[in-house]
Enzyme design. Structure first.
Site, PDB file in Angstrom:
ATOM      1  N   GLY A  11     -32.986 -35.040 141.801  1.00  0.00           N
ATOM      2  CA  GLY A  11     -33.869 -35.755 140.888  1.00  0.00           C
ATOM      3  C   GLY A  11     -33.779 -37.263 141.053  1.00  0.00           C
ATOM      4  N   ASN A  12     -32.580 -37.773 141.368  1.00  0.00           N
ATOM      5  CA  ASN A  12     -32.429 -39.223 141.447  1.00  0.00           C
ATOM      6  C   ASN A  12     -33.206 -39.822 142.617  1.00  0.00           C
ATOM      7  OD1 ASN A  12     -30.362 -37.791 142.968  1.00  0.00           O
ATOM      8  ND2 ASN A  12     -29.665 -39.806 143.572  1.00  0.00           N
ATOM      9  N   LYS A 125     -32.811 -20.665 131.925  1.00  0.00           N
ATOM     10  CA  LYS A 125     -33.045 -22.005 132.462  1.00  0.00           C
ATOM     11  C   LYS A 125     -34.017 -22.767 131.551  1.00  0.00           C
ATOM     12  CE  LYS A 125     -33.573 -25.235 135.694  1.00  0.00           C
ATOM     13  NZ  LYS A 125     -32.524 -26.191 135.967  1.00  0.00           N
ATOM     14  N   LYS A 208     -33.365 -25.405 143.339  1.00  0.00           N
ATOM     15  CA  LYS A 208     -33.757 -26.060 144.593  1.00  0.00           C
ATOM     16  C   LYS A 208     -32.609 -26.077 145.607  1.00  0.00           C
ATOM     17  CE  LYS A 208     -32.033 -30.568 144.929  1.00  0.00           C
ATOM     18  NZ  LYS A 208     -31.166 -30.663 143.793  1.00  0.00           N
ATOM     19  N   LYS A 270     -25.024 -26.453 143.939  1.00  0.00           N
ATOM     20  CA  LYS A 270     -24.868 -27.206 145.195  1.00  0.00           C
ATOM     21  C   LYS A 270     -23.698 -26.628 146.005  1.00  0.00           C
ATOM     22  CE  LYS A 270     -26.454 -31.326 142.829  1.00  0.00           C
ATOM     23  NZ  LYS A 270     -27.867 -30.964 142.929  1.00  0.00           N
TER      24      LYS A 270
END
Ligand code: ADP
Ligand code: MG
Length: 311
Positions: A11-12, A125, A208, A270
């Site tokens: 997102g960043n 979510k 993602k 991640k």
């Protein structure tokens, strides 16, 4: 010279540091991110990109909700496809500016999920913004699932595991033809295969990072780079004992994962993505911050995950 590198942008890389996502914020953040990405391309790597879409899909959902009495709301999988289109376009423009050529392509990408995935039994979510109870109840009347959180009510959806990146072969064809490719944005448009074999969209969002790992395997990437807002995954994160993880093998990382060092919904997926990619391909997975991606591929920065002894 370089390898085929799959970069997953968090997102960043697409919103302002405070998470705000005005068009100008998104354009500025993507412009900065593409300077880092283009440097890898110039260093001789074949670059494949994927990206998150949390704030963008949240904004679209909100528009759908606020305008529901005027324009029929569209399904969530349509919203994901729309964010792939807009974010993909911004990335293409920014990359073309950096690279000085037009061999850039964003692919509308579908990700197959399993309708029997347990996530569909228990949607957890949260997406979109908080609403009051009355509005939440009204949306529940439209078949949505809403839950009460500390700050109010929020829609929750299933986040099933990606089974297959269906359009990966289109990505491979373009990569082989020399394109810098953007694919599986927002985890991909979630689809299921019906009994008659036809594909149809389903209301879900796909993580993602897990989609990035599946895409990296499918395109034959040598490296998976997960670009986020911290330089390393850490043990004892958020405590005075926090310590960055540098080079680690899959078995050791799995132990830390089982011990609960990586928060669900942020570092957890991640680490899971890094482990899956390294285990399946023998390639290297790196978790680091966006401005370290070049150094991470050539040096000793970030959390570098290897399958094991063969490195
Ligand atoms: P992105 O938007 O890039 O996908 P996320 O916000 O989902 O990023 O995940 C990155 C965040 O994960 C970090 O900013 C940090 O606050 C959090 N985090 C949770 N556990 C850890 C950990 N063990 N080590 C490092 N960061 C962690
Ligand atoms: Mg974030």
């Amino acid at each position: 010279m370089g390898g085929r590198v799959l970069i997953a942008l968090g997102g960043n890389a697409m919103t302002a540091p405070d998470g705000s996502a005005s068009p100008a914020d998104q354009q500025r953040a993507i412009g900065e991110a593409m300077a880092h990405v283009a440097a890898l391309s110039r260093a001789g790597h074949e670059v494949v990109l994927t990206h998150g879409n949390g704030p963008q899909v949240g904004n679209l959902l909100l528009k759908n909700q606020l305008a529901a009495h005027v324009v029929p709301p569209v399904p969530l999988d349509w919203c994901v496809a729309q964010t792939q289109g807009t974010i993909g376009t911004l990335i293409m423009n920014a990359l073309q500016r950096e690279l000085g050529h037009a061999r850039v392509a964003a692919i509308v990408t579908r990700t197959l999920v399993d309708p029997a995935d347990p996530a569909f039994q228990d949607p957890v979510k949260p997406i979109g913004r908080y609403f009051g109870e009355d509005e939440a109840r009204r949306f529940e009347g439209h078949g949505q699932v809403w839950r009460r959180f500390d700050r109010g009510w929020r829609r929750v959806v299933a986040s099933p595991r990606p089974v297959e990146i269906l359009d990966a072969s289109a990505a491979v064809a373009l990569i082989d033809a020399g394109f810098t490719v953007v694919a599986a944005g927002g985890g991909g448009v979630p689809v299921v295969r019906r009994e008659d074999g036809a594909l149809t969209g389903i209301e879900a969002v796909i993580d993602k990072d897990l989609a990035a790992a599946a895409l990296a395997v499918a395109v034959g990437a040598t490296d998976l780079v997960i670009a986020t807002d911290v330089p390393n995954a850490a043990v004892d994160f958020g405590t005075p004992r926090a310590r960055p993880i540098e080079e680690i093998d899959v078995a050791a990382l799995r132990e830390l994962q089982a011990a609960g060092h990586f928060a669900g919904g942020s570092m957890g997926p991640k680490v899971e993505a890094a482990v899956c990619f390294a285990e399946e391909t023998g390639g290297r997975a790196v978790i680091t911050s966006l401005h370290h991606i070049g150094a991470a591929l050539s040096g000793n920065i970030g959390t570098r995950v290897y399958r094991g002894v063969e490195r």
